[in-house]
Design an enzyme around this catalytic site. Structure first.
Site, PDB file in Angstrom:
ATOM      1  N   SER A   2     -14.912   6.985   9.684  1.00 10.27           N
ATOM      2  CA  SER A   2     -15.997   6.195  10.268  1.00 10.27           C
ATOM      3  C   SER A   2     -16.265   6.576  11.721  1.00 10.27           C
ATOM      4  CB  SER A   2     -15.663   4.704  10.171  1.00 10.27           C
ATOM      5  OG  SER A   2     -14.386   4.433  10.712  1.00 10.27           O
TER       6      SER A   2
ATOM      7  N   THR B 117      -9.246   3.193  -1.575  1.00  3.70           N
ATOM      8  CA  THR B 117      -9.681   4.587  -1.441  1.00  3.70           C
ATOM      9  C   THR B 117      -9.035   5.294  -0.263  1.00  3.70           C
ATOM     10  OG1 THR B 117     -11.605   3.904  -0.136  1.00  3.70           O
ATOM     11  CG2 THR B 117     -11.918   4.148  -2.514  1.00  3.70           C
TER      12      THR B 117
ATOM     13  N   CYS C 293     -19.739   2.173  -0.769  1.00  2.00           N
ATOM     14  CA  CYS C 293     -19.385   3.553  -1.111  1.00  2.00           C
ATOM     15  C   CYS C 293     -19.318   3.683  -2.631  1.00  2.00           C
ATOM     16  CB  CYS C 293     -18.034   3.904  -0.497  1.00  2.00           C
ATOM     17  SG  CYS C 293     -17.407   5.525  -1.024  1.00  2.00           S
TER      18      CYS C 293
ATOM     19  N   GLU D 111     -12.096  -3.714   1.968  1.00  2.00           N
ATOM     20  CA  GLU D 111     -12.300  -3.028   0.689  1.00  2.00           C
ATOM     21  C   GLU D 111     -11.446  -3.656  -0.406  1.00  2.00           C
ATOM     22  OE1 GLU D 111     -10.920   1.059  -1.397  1.00  2.00           O
ATOM     23  OE2 GLU D 111     -11.811   1.325   0.597  1.00  2.00           O
TER      24      GLU D 111
ATOM     25  N   HIS E  46     -17.549  -1.026   2.534  1.00  2.00           N
ATOM     26  CA  HIS E  46     -16.320  -1.485   1.874  1.00  2.00           C
ATOM     27  C   HIS E  46     -16.606  -2.285   0.603  1.00  2.00           C
ATOM     28  CE1 HIS E  46     -15.483  -1.283   6.296  1.00  2.00           C
ATOM     29  NE2 HIS E  46     -14.486  -0.539   5.852  1.00  2.00           N
TER      30      HIS E  46
ATOM     31  N   CYS F 106      -9.909   8.335  -2.423  1.00  2.00           N
ATOM     32  CA  CYS F 106     -11.062   9.200  -2.188  1.00  2.00           C
ATOM     33  C   CYS F 106     -10.600  10.639  -1.974  1.00  2.00           C
ATOM     34  CB  CYS F 106     -11.836   8.701  -0.977  1.00  2.00           C
ATOM     35  SG  CYS F 106     -13.172   9.790  -0.458  1.00  2.00           S
TER      36      CYS F 106
ATOM     37  N   SER G 280      -8.742   1.474   8.615  1.00  2.00           N
ATOM     38  CA  SER G 280      -7.504   1.723   7.871  1.00  2.00           C
ATOM     39  C   SER G 280      -7.231   3.213   7.745  1.00  2.00           C
ATOM     40  CB  SER G 280      -7.601   1.090   6.483  1.00  2.00           C
ATOM     41  OG  SER G 280      -6.470   1.407   5.706  1.00  2.00           O
ATOM     42  N   ASN G 281      -8.274   4.008   7.422  1.00  2.00           N
ATOM     43  CA  ASN G 281      -8.010   5.434   7.201  1.00  2.00           C
ATOM     44  C   ASN G 281      -7.640   6.132   8.504  1.00  2.00           C
ATOM     45  OD1 ASN G 281     -10.439   7.315   8.157  1.00  2.00           O
ATOM     46  ND2 ASN G 281     -11.347   5.403   7.455  1.00  2.00           N
TER      47      ASN G 281
ATOM     48  N   HIS H  57      -7.452  -5.971   3.879  1.00  2.00           N
ATOM     49  CA  HIS H  57      -8.497  -5.002   4.179  1.00  2.00           C
ATOM     50  C   HIS H  57      -9.776  -5.382   3.431  1.00  2.00           C
ATOM     51  CE1 HIS H  57     -10.714  -1.164   4.238  1.00  2.00           C
ATOM     52  NE2 HIS H  57     -10.012  -0.887   5.330  1.00  2.00           N
TER      53      HIS H  57
END
Length: 653
Positions: A266, A166, A95, A125, A73, A194, A223-224, A123
Site C-alpha cells: 500500500s 492474503t 481486492c 481483511e 480489505h 496473494c 499488515s503486509n 485485521h
C-alpha cells in the site's frame, strides 16, 4: 555504498485498483465517501481527502444519496446488506483475491464445513472474511490452531476448510497446514496468500540477506509492511520501518557495501522516491541516483512494444510477468485469451516465457500493463492471410450474433460468417452458436478494410464427405455404429452413422408392435444401430436396432407356460378377437369368445388398443409359435365353456 531497491516494492494490483477507483469517483464530483480507509496508508488517504473523498466508520454514517467505496480489505455480508437497504450506490474496491476467499468460506458453510481463517484476528481483511461465515474460527498461527483443537477433542473430526489472510507469511500458513494434516481427519486447504505478497516477501528476504541495513517503507497499520520488516529482521542486523522520508534516521548507518529498500503493497511510488532521494542526499558514497539505478542496463519500454518476460505468479484475475524492467508487468485475464471459458493456469505456468504487447507503462503505479491477446492478433493477421491462401481450417469462438450471421474471433481477428454459412438449419437462432468453439475456413480477407469472411458449413460439408467416404470404405453387414437420429417418417427413422444416413425400418426399431417411430425414438437421440445390409452402388444402408441376441419366443417360453396369468397390452383389434403383446416381440390371441363372460358383438365393445389386462395362457402351439389367451377364464365365478362358441386360435394375416 550501493543502494538497491526491491523490484516488487510498492503498490500491488489490488491496492492500485482501489486507489484508481477512488480517484475516478473523486474526479466525477458526485457525492462519495470511503467506508474506512480503502488502503492502509494515511498519506494516500490524505491525498484522496484533498480531492474531496472523506472517510466514514459505519454504514449508518453514509449520507443519503451518496456513493460509498468498499475498501480493498473487503467488508462483511452484513455491511453490504445494510448499504443496500439504505439505497447506497456501492463502488466495490475489494481486492479480487479477497473476494475469492469470501466465496470459498461461504460455499464451505453451505456444504456443512467449518471455515478456519489463518490471519491476524483484528485485521480488517480477516474480520471481513469472518463476516461471510456464521461460525468462523480465526487463528493467528499453528499454536492457536492447536489450542482451538484441544479445547474440544471432537473438533479434530470436524470437516474444516482452511484459508489464509492474503498478506500472511508462507511459514505461518505452512505450519498451520502441517498441524491440520496431522491432527484433523477431514480438512481441506485453500492457499489464498496473494502471489504478489509471497513474491514481495521472498524478494525482501533475499535482499536483506545481502545488506547490512534495510529500510522498509509503509504505513504502521499495514499488515503486509510489518510482515516485510519481520522477515528482514530475521536475516539483517539493522532494519528501519518508516512511513515517510521524514522518519528516516541516517545519523549512524552501519558501514556496509549495500543498503536495501523495500515497501509494502500500500506504499505509493512517490513516497518510495522521496525516501530514496533523501538517502542519496545524505549518504554521499551512494554511486547512483534513484533514476539511474532504475534505468541501469534496462532498455526503455514504450506503449506498442513487443516484450518477452517470465511468468512470476498467477491469480484469478491476472498474470504477473517479470520483464527485466524497472517495473513488473501484468496481463489482465481479459487480455490473455479470446476463450471465455479458459483458466489462466491452463495457458501458462509460473516460470514460462511469454510474449506480450505493451498497452500502458505507468510510472505512477510502477506497473506495465500487457496484452497477450493483442500480440496474438498482430500475428493473427499473418496466419489468417496464410489460412485463406492455403484453405486451411482454423478454430475460433463465436462472440457475437445478428440476423446476418455470427462473428467468430480467430487469433484475435473478427471473422464474419454469413447466416447461410453457419451450418445451422433455417429458422434456427444464430445465438445457438454463441460462446461455442467452431471450425471454419477463411473465404475472403481485406486487411486494409479489416474485413474477414469465413464459412463454417464449408468445413462441415468437407468433414462430412470425408467421414462418409471412410464409412463406405469400411462398412459391412453386422457392423455396429453409434448414430444420431436425423429425421422420422411413418415407415422408419433415418440415422446419421458418421457422415452417412441409414434407415431403420419401423419393424426394426423394437420387438414391440408400434404405429410410429416416434414411440421409440426422437430427432437428436443417440442410438446404437447395426448394419443389416449396405448397397454401395445405390448408396443405401438398412439398419437395425432390435437386439437379435435374445429371441423373443425363447424369452416367452422361459418365462411363461400354459395356465400362467400374464399382464398383456392390447395391440390390435380384429373382428374375431384381439391381439395382445405378452412380451416384446410375441403376441397372443384373445378370441372374441374369451374376452368377456357374456356374448359381445365386437372386441371394441370391451377393449381398446393400448389397454393392459390380465389374461390366462390357455394354449401354446410350439411348432407354429401361436398363443391362445383368455380373459374369461379369470373371471369369477367360473363360467362353463360353451363348446359351440369355442374356436381355434387364429393369427393375424
Amino acid at each position: 555504498m550501493k543502494l538497491e531497491l526491491a523490484r516488487s516494492a510498492g503498490f500491488c494490483y489490488g491496492v492500485r485498483r482501489a486507489v484508481e477507483l477512488a480517484e475516478q469517483a473523486a474526479a466525477q464530483g458526485t457525492p462519495c465517501v470511503m467506508l474506512g480507509s480503502i488502503i492502509h496508508n494515511q498519506a494516500v488517504i490524505g491525498r484522496l481527502a484533498e480531492q474531496g473523498l472523506r472517510s466514514v466508520k459505519t454504514p449508518e454514517e453514509v449520507p443519503d444519496g451518496a456513493s460509498v467505496i468498499i475498501r480493498s480489505h473487503g467488508e462483511s455480508r452484513a455491511v453490504y446488506k445494510t448499504l443496500e437497504s439504505r439505497g447506497a450506490q456501492i463502488l466495490d474496491a475489494t481486492c479480487p483475491n479477497v473476494t475469492r476467499i469470501h466465496e470459498i468460506v461461504r460455499q464451505a458453510e453451505e456444504q456443512g464445513r467449518r471455515p478456519v481463517i489463518v490471519g491476524t484476528p483484528d485485521h480488517p481483511e480477516v474480520t471481513a472474511i469472518a463476516g461471510w461465515c456464521r461460525e468462523p474460527v480465526v487463528v493467528s498461527g499453528a499454536e492457536a490452531l492447536e489450542k482451538w483443537l484441544l479445547e474440544a477433542p471432537d473438533r479434530r473430526n470436524l470437516p474444516i476448510t482452511l484459508v489464509s489472510q492474503t498478506t500472511s507469511t508462507r511459514k505461518i500458513w505452512d505450519d498451520c497446514v502441517k498441524k491440520a494434516k496431522k491432527e484433523c481427519t477431514n480438512a481441506e486447504f485453500f492457499d489464498t496468500i496473494c502471489g504478489a505478497t509471497s513474491k514481495r516477501q521472498e524478494e525482501a528476504r533475499q535482499l536483506a540477506e545481502k545488506c547490512s541495513m534495510m529500510v522498509v517503507i509503509g504505513d504502521s497499520q499495514s499488515s503486509n509492511t510489518k510482515r516485510l520488516a519481520e522477515l528482514c529482521r530475521e536475516v539483517c542486523p539493522c532494519v528501519q520501518l518508516i512511513e515517510s522520508a521524514e522518519e528516516l534516521d541516517l545519523t549512524g548507518p552501519p558501514q556496509a557495501d549495500m543498503v536495501g529498500i523495500t515497501a509494502g503493497a500500500s506504499t505509493p511510488a512517490w513516497i518510495i522516491k522521496e525516501v530514496y532521494d533523501k538517502m542519496s542526499e545524505e549518504i554521499m558514497e551512494i554511486e547512483q541516483s534513484f533514476a539511474e539505478m532504475l534505468e541501469e542496463s534496462i532498455k526503455p519500454i514504450n506503449n506498442g512494444d513487443k516484450v518477452t518476460g517470465i511468468v512470476d505468479s498467477i491469480t484469478p484475475t491476472e498474470i504477473q510477468v517479470d520483464l527485466g524492467f524497472k517495473y513488473p508487468g501484468y496481463i489482465p485475464l481479459a487480455e490473455l485469451s479470446d476463450d471465455p471459458t479458459v483458466k489462466p493456469e491452463d495457458l501458462v505456468k509460473v516460470g514460462d516465457e511469454i510474449e506480450a504487447y505493451v498497452m500502458q507503462v505507468s510510472d505512477r503505479d510502477c506497473q506495465v500493463k500487457l496484452s497477450k491477446k493483442r500480440l496474438d492478433m498482430v500475428k493473427g493477421w499473418e496466419e489468417i492471410e496464410a489460412a485463406s491462401e492455403n484453405e486451411t481450417v482454423v478454430e475460433g469462438f463465436v462472440t457475437e450474433d445478428n440476423k446476418g450471421g455470427v462473428v467468430v474471433s480467430v487469433k484475435g481477428i473478427r471473422v464474419f460468417v454469413p447466416a447461410s454459412q453457419t451450418g445451422l438449419p433455417r429458422e434456427t437462432p444464430m445465438a445457438e452458436l454463441l460462446k461455442h468453439k467452431v471450425r471454419l475456413v477463411i473465404t475472403e480477407v481485406n486487411r486494409a478494410r479489416r474485413r474477414v469472411v469465413g464459412s463454417i458449413s464449408k468445413v462441415q460439408r468437407a468433414e462430412r464427405a470425408a467421414a462418409a467416404e471412410k464409412v463406405w470404405a469400411e462398412i459391412e453387414d453386422g457392423k455396429r455404429y453409434t448414430g444420431t437420429v436425423k429425421s422420422l417418417t411413418s415407415y422408419g427413422a433415418f440415422v446419421d452413422i458418421g457422415g452417412v444416413d441409414g434407415m431403420v425400418h419401423i419393424s426394426e426399431l423394437s420387438w414391440s408392435r408400434i404405429k410410429h417411430p416416434s414411440e421409440v425414438v426422437k430427432v437428436g437421440d443417440t442410438v446404437e444401430v447395426y448394419v443389416i445390409s449396405a448397397d454401395k452402388e445405390k448408396k443405401k444402408i438398412s439398419l437395425g436396432m432390435k437386439d437379435h441376441s435374445q429371441d423373443p419366443w425363447t424369452v416367452f417360453t422361459s418365462t411363461y407356460q400354459v395356465g400362467d396369468t400374464a399382464n398383456v397390452r392390447i395391440v390390435k383389434l380384429m373382428t374375431f378377437g384381439a391381439f395382445a403383446e405378452v412380451v416384446p416381440g410375441v403376441d397372443g390371441l384373445i378370441h372374441i369368445s374369451q374376452i368377456a363372460d357374456h356374448r359381445i358383438e365386437k372386441p371394441g365393445d370391451v377393449l381398446a388398443e393400448g389397454d393392459k389386462v390380465d389374461v390366462k395362457i390357455t394354449d401354446v402351439d410350439m411348432e407354429n409359435k401361436k398363443i391362445s389367451l383368455s380373459i374369461r377364464a379369470l373371471l369369477e365365478p367360473a363360467v362353463e365353456e360353451d363348446s359351440a362358441e369355442e374356436a381355434p386360435a387364429e393369427t393375424e394375416e
